[in-house]
Design a protein around this motif. Sequence first.
Motif, PDB file in Angstrom:
ATOM      1  N   ALA A 185      -3.261   3.538  -0.457  1.00 34.73           N
ATOM      2  CA  ALA A 185      -4.411   3.165   0.365  1.00 34.73           C
ATOM      3  C   ALA A 185      -5.724   3.351  -0.378  1.00 34.73           C
ATOM      4  O   ALA A 185      -6.735   2.734  -0.029  1.00 34.73           O
ATOM      5  N   LEU A 186      -5.724   4.183  -1.410  1.00 40.52           N
ATOM      6  CA  LEU A 186      -6.927   4.427  -2.198  1.00 40.52           C
ATOM      7  C   LEU A 186      -7.055   3.497  -3.401  1.00 40.52           C
ATOM      8  O   LEU A 186      -8.083   3.482  -4.079  1.00 40.52           O
ATOM      9  N   THR A 187      -6.001   2.747  -3.700  1.00 35.78           N
ATOM     10  CA  THR A 187      -5.936   1.974  -4.945  1.00 35.78           C
ATOM     11  C   THR A 187      -6.384   0.527  -4.762  1.00 35.78           C
ATOM     12  O   THR A 187      -5.961  -0.147  -3.826  1.00 35.78           O
ATOM     13  N   ASP A 188      -7.227   0.082  -5.678  1.00 39.08           N
ATOM     14  CA  ASP A 188      -7.665  -1.314  -5.715  1.00 39.08           C
ATOM     15  C   ASP A 188      -6.991  -1.992  -6.906  1.00 39.08           C
ATOM     16  O   ASP A 188      -7.225  -1.619  -8.057  1.00 39.08           O
ATOM     17  N   PHE A 189      -6.155  -2.986  -6.629  1.00 46.51           N
ATOM     18  CA  PHE A 189      -5.400  -3.664  -7.683  1.00 46.51           C
ATOM     19  C   PHE A 189      -6.146  -4.860  -8.274  1.00 46.51           C
ATOM     20  O   PHE A 189      -5.568  -5.617  -9.051  1.00 46.51           O
ATOM     21  N   SER A 190      -7.411  -5.026  -7.927  1.00 50.32           N
ATOM     22  CA  SER A 190      -8.149  -6.213  -8.370  1.00 50.32           C
ATOM     23  C   SER A 190      -8.123  -6.386  -9.885  1.00 50.32           C
ATOM     24  O   SER A 190      -7.901  -7.494 -10.395  1.00 50.32           O
ATOM     25  N   ALA A 191      -8.346  -5.286 -10.621  1.00 52.66           N
ATOM     26  CA  ALA A 191      -8.406  -5.388 -12.085  1.00 52.66           C
ATOM     27  C   ALA A 191      -7.066  -5.813 -12.666  1.00 52.66           C
ATOM     28  O   ALA A 191      -7.011  -6.583 -13.636  1.00 52.66           O
ATOM     29  N   VAL A 226      -6.463 -12.998  -0.261  1.00 57.08           N
ATOM     30  CA  VAL A 226      -5.067 -13.435  -0.159  1.00 57.08           C
ATOM     31  C   VAL A 226      -4.245 -12.852  -1.305  1.00 57.08           C
ATOM     32  O   VAL A 226      -3.112 -12.381  -1.105  1.00 57.08           O
ATOM     33  N   GLU A 227      -4.816 -12.855  -2.509  1.00 56.08           N
ATOM     34  CA  GLU A 227      -4.116 -12.288  -3.667  1.00 56.08           C
ATOM     35  C   GLU A 227      -3.882 -10.796  -3.479  1.00 56.08           C
ATOM     36  O   GLU A 227      -2.809 -10.269  -3.805  1.00 56.08           O
ATOM     37  N   LYS A 228      -4.893 -10.097  -2.951  1.00 58.78           N
ATOM     38  CA  LYS A 228      -4.771  -8.660  -2.753  1.00 58.78           C
ATOM     39  C   LYS A 228      -3.700  -8.326  -1.719  1.00 58.78           C
ATOM     40  O   LYS A 228      -2.991  -7.315  -1.853  1.00 58.78           O
ATOM     41  N   ILE A 229      -3.582  -9.150  -0.678  1.00 56.04           N
ATOM     42  CA  ILE A 229      -2.574  -8.907   0.351  1.00 56.04           C
ATOM     43  C   ILE A 229      -1.179  -9.252  -0.174  1.00 56.04           C
ATOM     44  O   ILE A 229      -0.196  -8.557   0.108  1.00 56.04           O
ATOM     45  N   THR A 230      -1.100 -10.314  -0.944  1.00 46.00           N
ATOM     46  CA  THR A 230       0.190 -10.777  -1.453  1.00 46.00           C
ATOM     47  C   THR A 230       0.780  -9.826  -2.488  1.00 46.00           C
ATOM     48  O   THR A 230       2.004  -9.655  -2.563  1.00 46.00           O
ATOM     49  N   PHE A 231      -0.086  -9.177  -3.279  1.00 47.25           N
ATOM     50  CA  PHE A 231       0.391  -8.380  -4.408  1.00 47.25           C
ATOM     51  C   PHE A 231       1.362  -7.266  -3.990  1.00 47.25           C
ATOM     52  O   PHE A 231       2.467  -7.176  -4.546  1.00 47.25           O
ATOM     53  N   PHE A 281       3.936   3.331  -1.451  1.00 46.04           N
ATOM     54  CA  PHE A 281       2.715   2.960  -2.173  1.00 46.04           C
ATOM     55  C   PHE A 281       2.234   1.582  -1.718  1.00 46.04           C
ATOM     56  O   PHE A 281       1.038   1.378  -1.452  1.00 46.04           O
ATOM     57  N   CYS A 282       3.161   0.636  -1.609  1.00 45.98           N
ATOM     58  CA  CYS A 282       2.801  -0.723  -1.189  1.00 45.98           C
ATOM     59  C   CYS A 282       2.333  -0.746   0.266  1.00 45.98           C
ATOM     60  O   CYS A 282       1.431  -1.514   0.614  1.00 45.98           O
ATOM     61  N   LEU A 283       2.948   0.080   1.128  1.00 48.38           N
ATOM     62  CA  LEU A 283       2.510   0.147   2.515  1.00 48.38           C
ATOM     63  C   LEU A 283       1.052   0.602   2.594  1.00 48.38           C
ATOM     64  O   LEU A 283       0.237   0.000   3.307  1.00 48.38           O
ATOM     65  N   GLY A 284       0.724   1.669   1.857  1.00 49.98           N
ATOM     66  CA  GLY A 284      -0.652   2.157   1.856  1.00 49.98           C
ATOM     67  C   GLY A 284      -1.626   1.107   1.353  1.00 49.98           C
ATOM     68  O   GLY A 284      -2.704   0.910   1.934  1.00 49.98           O
ATOM     69  N   ASN A 285      -1.229   0.388   0.286  1.00 43.25           N
ATOM     70  CA  ASN A 285      -2.119  -0.631  -0.273  1.00 43.25           C
ATOM     71  C   ASN A 285      -2.277  -1.816   0.663  1.00 43.25           C
ATOM     72  O   ASN A 285      -3.370  -2.385   0.793  1.00 43.25           O
ATOM     73  N   LEU A 286      -1.193  -2.196   1.354  1.00 41.95           N
ATOM     74  CA  LEU A 286      -1.276  -3.307   2.308  1.00 41.95           C
ATOM     75  C   LEU A 286      -2.209  -2.947   3.462  1.00 41.95           C
ATOM     76  O   LEU A 286      -3.002  -3.794   3.906  1.00 41.95           O
ATOM     77  N   MET A 287      -2.125  -1.709   3.950  1.00 41.12           N
ATOM     78  CA  MET A 287      -3.026  -1.288   5.027  1.00 41.12           C
ATOM     79  C   MET A 287      -4.477  -1.360   4.574  1.00 41.12           C
ATOM     80  O   MET A 287      -5.365  -1.696   5.358  1.00 41.12           O
ATOM     81  N   ARG A 288      -4.714  -1.062   3.309  1.00 42.75           N
ATOM     82  CA  ARG A 288      -6.078  -1.118   2.771  1.00 42.75           C
ATOM     83  C   ARG A 288      -6.597  -2.550   2.721  1.00 42.75           C
ATOM     84  O   ARG A 288      -7.734  -2.833   3.105  1.00 42.75           O
ATOM     85  N   GLU A 289      -5.756  -3.456   2.246  1.00 38.51           N
ATOM     86  CA  GLU A 289      -6.233  -4.802   1.928  1.00 38.51           C
ATOM     87  C   GLU A 289      -6.160  -5.785   3.088  1.00 38.51           C
ATOM     88  O   GLU A 289      -6.893  -6.771   3.086  1.00 38.51           O
ATOM     89  N   CYS A 290      -5.297  -5.538   4.076  1.00 41.50           N
ATOM     90  CA  CYS A 290      -5.136  -6.544   5.126  1.00 41.50           C
ATOM     91  C   CYS A 290      -6.358  -6.628   6.042  1.00 41.50           C
ATOM     92  O   CYS A 290      -6.620  -7.681   6.644  1.00 41.50           O
ATOM     93  N   GLY A 291      -7.098  -5.527   6.186  1.00 43.49           N
ATOM     94  CA  GLY A 291      -8.347  -5.558   6.936  1.00 43.49           C
ATOM     95  C   GLY A 291      -8.221  -5.459   8.437  1.00 43.49           C
ATOM     96  O   GLY A 291      -9.229  -5.535   9.145  1.00 43.49           O
TER      97      GLY A 291
END
Length: 376
Positions: free
Chosen positions: A91-97, A208-213, A235-245
């Motif tokens: 949930a704290l991680t930004d995969f943009s880079a 969309v890319e951030k949610i799909t990743f 890890f993916c669950l936390g990141n999806l909660m972050r990015e889905c909005g």
Amino acid sequence: MEGLLNLWQSTGVANIGFTQLIMIAVGCLLLFLAIMKNFEPLLLIPIGFGAILTNIPLAGMSEVGGMLYYVYKIGIDSGVFPLIIFMGVGALTDFSALIANPKMLLLGAAAQFGIFATLFGAIALNYIPGFEFTLQDAAAIAIIGGADGPTAIFLASKLAPELLGAIAVAAYSYMALVPLIQPPIMRALTNEEDRKIAMPQLRHVSKVEKITFPLLVLVLIIMFLPAAAPLVGMFCLGNLMRECGVVDRLSSTAQNELINITTIFLGLGVGSKLAAESFLTIETLGILALGAVAFSIGTASGVLMAKVMNRYSKTPVNPLVGAAGVSAVPMAARVVNKVGLESNPHNFLLMHAMGPNVAGVLGSAVAAGILLAMVG
């Protein structure tokens, strides 16, 4: 007189042993490093305090019926606490880079070479009298090279619970020492021209890319390495909660309250394994030494892979960013940026280094899954 004798025998002074005093001193040292030197204080403070509590004579804090016993049994032995931590990290991680520059995955993968090199190193130590590491022990020790504390705790609890205390202390100690360990290795493997290389600005990454990743990563894990699903899945669950909005409250809880509460009990549970009889052994020294080797090899492997990529890539790759392939997020990326600025004050590498840095988190989880599938 008998009453006074019984009272004396119930005191800590009458029952404390020399080894317990040493471990209480070790706990105090961890507290000192956390408070005075700011070395991973979020984990070292509860670990250090847990070490003191578990070595208090007659208290029975880590024995059956004691609080620390149940904290360890429920949260760490089951693997629950590290998985909750991983969800918070996601949930704290930004995969943009990483999404903007996918080839940085190679650097995250290369940095995991230290894990597998250390696996053979731990086995080789058995030729020295006093060391008796099984293949499971060696696998648990090797994961220190990934510089990922929750992953190290998760794997050690599954493969070598008796070594958990030493492995966790080594993992978090070397993570805290990233600013001291990595720069000399980075400078030794690069020249001034390498460190001055400027990398092009990263492209914008869509929502969309951030949610799909994270969903794509989870599908790949399901298909090829189910053993890594607990770590990568949370890890993916936390990141999806972050990015889905649409679940900001859940994302905020995972990033703050939940991960903070779990961190307290995770540290206390790890500290409960720092009992004198299990920690003060020659094998602990071997674990600490192998941890340093694993971390150094991981850093060097990332830098060397980045040098190879720079030679064959159409766009320039600063070799320093390879050092961020270890998963000490975001400290390793900050160290890369600092070393790069020393050679070129106008070259900001932080965002570029975050790519391999977050790739390293996935890489260490995948490496743990591979080791668990092989020897678990």
